[in-house]
Design a protein around this motif. Structure first.
Motif, PDB file in Angstrom:
ATOM      1  N   SER A  21      -5.310   3.717   1.687  1.00 11.69           N
ATOM      2  CA  SER A  21      -5.984   2.818   2.759  1.00 11.69           C
ATOM      3  C   SER A  21      -7.141   1.911   2.422  1.00 11.69           C
ATOM      4  O   SER A  21      -7.334   0.883   2.510  1.00 11.69           O
ATOM      5  CB  SER A  21      -6.446   3.593   3.891  1.00 11.69           C
ATOM      6  N   SER A  22      -7.708   2.612   1.178  1.00  7.87           N
ATOM      7  CA  SER A  22      -9.061   2.058   0.415  1.00  7.87           C
ATOM      8  C   SER A  22      -8.552   0.950  -0.139  1.00  7.87           C
ATOM      9  O   SER A  22      -9.096  -0.154  -0.390  1.00  7.87           O
ATOM     10  CB  SER A  22      -9.745   3.074  -0.300  1.00  7.87           C
ATOM     11  N   LEU A  23      -7.359   1.067  -0.834  1.00  5.96           N
ATOM     12  CA  LEU A  23      -6.679   0.022  -1.828  1.00  5.96           C
ATOM     13  C   LEU A  23      -6.207  -1.246  -0.934  1.00  5.96           C
ATOM     14  O   LEU A  23      -6.428  -2.369  -1.295  1.00  5.96           O
ATOM     15  CB  LEU A  23      -5.573   0.352  -2.527  1.00  5.96           C
ATOM     16  N   LYS A  24      -5.704  -0.779   0.239  1.00  6.50           N
ATOM     17  CA  LYS A  24      -5.367  -1.989   1.109  1.00  6.50           C
ATOM     18  C   LYS A  24      -6.608  -2.770   1.545  1.00  6.50           C
ATOM     19  O   LYS A  24      -6.216  -3.984   1.540  1.00  6.50           O
ATOM     20  CB  LYS A  24      -4.537  -1.342   2.254  1.00  6.50           C
ATOM     21  N   GLN A  25      -7.589  -2.036   1.749  1.00  6.20           N
ATOM     22  CA  GLN A  25      -8.831  -2.788   2.357  1.00  6.20           C
ATOM     23  C   GLN A  25      -9.327  -3.446   1.136  1.00  6.20           C
ATOM     24  O   GLN A  25      -9.836  -4.724   1.478  1.00  6.20           O
ATOM     25  CB  GLN A  25      -9.577  -1.704   2.778  1.00  6.20           C
ATOM     26  N   ALA A  26      -9.369  -3.138   0.131  1.00 10.40           N
ATOM     27  CA  ALA A  26      -9.909  -3.734  -1.144  1.00 10.40           C
ATOM     28  C   ALA A  26      -9.237  -5.059  -1.458  1.00 10.40           C
ATOM     29  O   ALA A  26      -9.671  -6.317  -1.620  1.00 10.40           O
ATOM     30  CB  ALA A  26      -9.758  -2.914  -2.308  1.00 10.40           C
ATOM     31  N   VAL A  27      -7.695  -4.931  -1.331  1.00 11.62           N
ATOM     32  CA  VAL A  27      -6.817  -6.201  -1.542  1.00 11.62           C
ATOM     33  C   VAL A  27      -6.940  -7.067  -0.408  1.00 11.62           C
ATOM     34  O   VAL A  27      -6.937  -8.332  -0.629  1.00 11.62           O
ATOM     35  CB  VAL A  27      -5.534  -5.603  -1.623  1.00 11.62           C
ATOM     36  N   LEU A  28      -7.246  -6.822   0.831  1.00 12.05           N
ATOM     37  CA  LEU A  28      -7.541  -7.546   1.937  1.00 12.05           C
ATOM     38  C   LEU A  28      -8.683  -8.329   1.753  1.00 12.05           C
ATOM     39  O   LEU A  28      -8.667  -9.687   2.172  1.00 12.05           O
ATOM     40  CB  LEU A  28      -7.616  -6.628   3.167  1.00 12.05           C
ATOM     41  N   LEU A  29      -9.788  -7.756   1.269  1.00 10.51           N
ATOM     42  CA  LEU A  29     -11.008  -8.277   1.025  1.00 10.51           C
ATOM     43  C   LEU A  29     -10.893  -9.445  -0.162  1.00 10.51           C
ATOM     44  O   LEU A  29     -11.302 -10.597  -0.063  1.00 10.51           O
ATOM     45  CB  LEU A  29     -12.063  -7.488   0.940  1.00 10.51           C
ATOM     46  N   ILE A  30     -10.085  -9.103  -1.198  1.00 11.11           N
ATOM     47  CA  ILE A  30      -9.871 -10.171  -2.171  1.00 11.11           C
ATOM     48  C   ILE A  30      -9.256 -11.301  -1.835  1.00 11.11           C
ATOM     49  O   ILE A  30      -9.589 -12.513  -1.745  1.00 11.11           O
ATOM     50  CB  ILE A  30      -8.926  -9.396  -3.375  1.00 11.11           C
ATOM     51  N   LYS A  31      -8.005 -10.892  -1.087  1.00 14.18           N
ATOM     52  CA  LYS A  31      -7.362 -11.952  -0.353  1.00 14.18           C
ATOM     53  C   LYS A  31      -8.410 -13.140   0.699  1.00 14.18           C
ATOM     54  O   LYS A  31      -8.042 -14.237   0.691  1.00 14.18           O
ATOM     55  CB  LYS A  31      -6.298 -11.532   0.584  1.00 14.18           C
ATOM     56  N   SER A  32      -8.922 -12.164   1.497  1.00 13.92           N
ATOM     57  CA  SER A  32      -9.812 -13.029   2.240  1.00 13.92           C
ATOM     58  C   SER A  32     -11.073 -13.797   1.556  1.00 13.92           C
ATOM     59  O   SER A  32     -11.152 -15.043   2.025  1.00 13.92           O
ATOM     60  CB  SER A  32     -10.441 -12.183   3.203  1.00 13.92           C
ATOM     61  N   LYS A  33     -11.427 -13.385   0.559  1.00 20.53           N
ATOM     62  CA  LYS A  33     -12.614 -14.066  -0.120  1.00 20.53           C
ATOM     63  C   LYS A  33     -12.030 -15.147  -1.139  1.00 20.53           C
ATOM     64  O   LYS A  33     -12.637 -16.237  -0.965  1.00 20.53           O
ATOM     65  CB  LYS A  33     -13.388 -13.179  -0.770  1.00 20.53           C
ATOM     66  N   ASP A  34     -10.983 -14.743  -1.699  1.00 19.90           N
ATOM     67  CA  ASP A  34     -10.428 -15.808  -2.542  1.00 19.90           C
ATOM     68  C   ASP A  34      -9.569 -16.796  -2.337  1.00 19.90           C
ATOM     69  O   ASP A  34      -9.342 -18.033  -2.736  1.00 19.90           O
ATOM     70  CB  ASP A  34      -9.873 -15.160  -3.781  1.00 19.90           C
ATOM     71  N   SER A  35      -8.822 -16.631  -1.242  1.00 14.71           N
ATOM     72  CA  SER A  35      -7.998 -17.592  -0.446  1.00 14.71           C
ATOM     73  C   SER A  35      -6.770 -18.061  -1.334  1.00 14.71           C
ATOM     74  O   SER A  35      -6.463 -19.267  -1.388  1.00 14.71           O
ATOM     75  CB  SER A  35      -8.529 -18.786   0.138  1.00 14.71           C
ATOM     76  N   VAL A  36      -6.247 -17.269  -2.250  1.00 14.69           N
ATOM     77  CA  VAL A  36      -5.246 -17.741  -2.956  1.00 14.69           C
ATOM     78  C   VAL A  36      -4.148 -16.473  -3.323  1.00 14.69           C
ATOM     79  O   VAL A  36      -4.540 -15.368  -2.779  1.00 14.69           O
ATOM     80  CB  VAL A  36      -5.636 -17.923  -4.523  1.00 14.69           C
ATOM     81  N   LEU A  37      -3.088 -16.842  -3.523  1.00 18.42           N
ATOM     82  CA  LEU A  37      -2.095 -15.814  -3.831  1.00 18.42           C
ATOM     83  C   LEU A  37      -2.653 -14.635  -5.024  1.00 18.42           C
ATOM     84  O   LEU A  37      -2.972 -15.132  -5.871  1.00 18.42           O
ATOM     85  CB  LEU A  37      -0.470 -16.439  -4.433  1.00 18.42           C
ATOM     86  N   LEU A  38      -2.227 -13.601  -4.830  1.00 20.07           N
ATOM     87  CA  LEU A  38      -2.425 -12.268  -6.004  1.00 20.07           C
ATOM     88  C   LEU A  38      -1.382 -12.539  -6.866  1.00 20.07           C
ATOM     89  O   LEU A  38      -0.822 -11.423  -7.026  1.00 20.07           O
ATOM     90  CB  LEU A  38      -2.911 -11.171  -5.173  1.00 20.07           C
ATOM     91  N   ASP A  39      -1.470 -13.557  -7.460  1.00 19.17           N
ATOM     92  CA  ASP A  39      -0.358 -13.590  -8.594  1.00 19.17           C
ATOM     93  C   ASP A  39      -0.938 -13.538 -10.119  1.00 19.17           C
ATOM     94  O   ASP A  39      -1.995 -14.189 -10.009  1.00 19.17           O
ATOM     95  CB  ASP A  39       0.762 -14.440  -8.254  1.00 19.17           C
TER      96      ASP A  39
END
Length: 221
Positions: free
Chosen positions: A47-65
């Motif tokens: 759950s914590s990992l999903k939350q961390a990735v969600l925050l990255i996605k929200s803040k950076d607004s780019v594909l995580l690739d």
């Protein structure tokens, strides 16, 4: 034998019986409690990992690739956690958890208890304030057609046993769109590596999916 003596004898027999029962049941209860704790921590870390990735996605607004993060996904993920130590990389016997020169990750064991390949753990790692230990694979695999960075988590910390894949070490895949998948699920790199009979050095890589979907997974460890 008088009544008083008989009563004392009965008491002693009762104490012995209680002792035998305790010797049998207490280890079983402790073991069951330990497995339940692993299950709870596993779900918490997922759950914590999903939350961390969600925050990255929200803040950076780019594909995580790989195109956007290259080999800098590890420090970006670390920013969303309370990190106390950056492990660097594992290659060349450096980092928090070293490996032998032949490439075997001997500090950890596979799900079946054999040697564990370090191939998908050696691009960096970090340790949280509670001891939780992360290992990142952010090389060529992130550019694969399946796509995604690989994050493995020692859910109870490297200093606590058993240090085995599928027990306290689990692997997850971060898809470019921000989805966090337990390794072993559809569209992940490893699908069929969760058998205690396996002699593969990848044994346990895909157990995260089983741990998440099988309600009896931890009780059967």
């Amino acid at each position: 034998m008088d009544k008083k003596t008989l009563t004392l004898t009965e008491v002693l027999i009762t104490i012995v019986v209680i002792g035998i029962i305790s010797a049998i049941t207490i280890p079983a209860v402790v073991n069951m409690t330990y497995k339940k704790e692993l299950e709870t921590v596993f779900k918490k870390q997922f759950s914590s990992l999903k939350q961390a990735v969600l925050l990255i996605k929200s803040k950076d607004s780019v594909l995580l690739d790989f195109e956007n993060y290259k080999k800098e996904f590890k420090p970006r993920l670390a920013q969303e956690y309370n990190v106390i130590y950056d492990c660097g990389v594992i290659n060349n016997n450096t980092g928090c958890i070293i490996s032998d020169e032949d490439g075997i990750f001997r500090y950890y064991k596979s799900y079946s208890g054999g040697n564990l390949s370090r191939s998908y753990f050696d691009d960096g790692g970090f340790i949280l304030n509670d001891g939780t230990t992360f290992f990142i694979e952010q090389g060529n695999q992130a550019q694969n057609d399946i796509g995604g960075y690989i994050v493995s988590i020692d859910i109870n910390g490297y200093s606590k046993k058993p240090n085995k894949m599928g027990y306290d070490l689990f692997m997850f895949q971060i898809k470019p769109e921000g989805e966090v998948l337990p390794m072993g699920s559809k569209n992940t790199y490893f699908r069929n590596y969760c058998s205690k009979k396996s002699t593969s050095e990848y044994s346990g890589y895909s157990c995260a999916y089983n741990a998440l979907t099988d309600k009896d997974y931890f009780s059967k460890l």
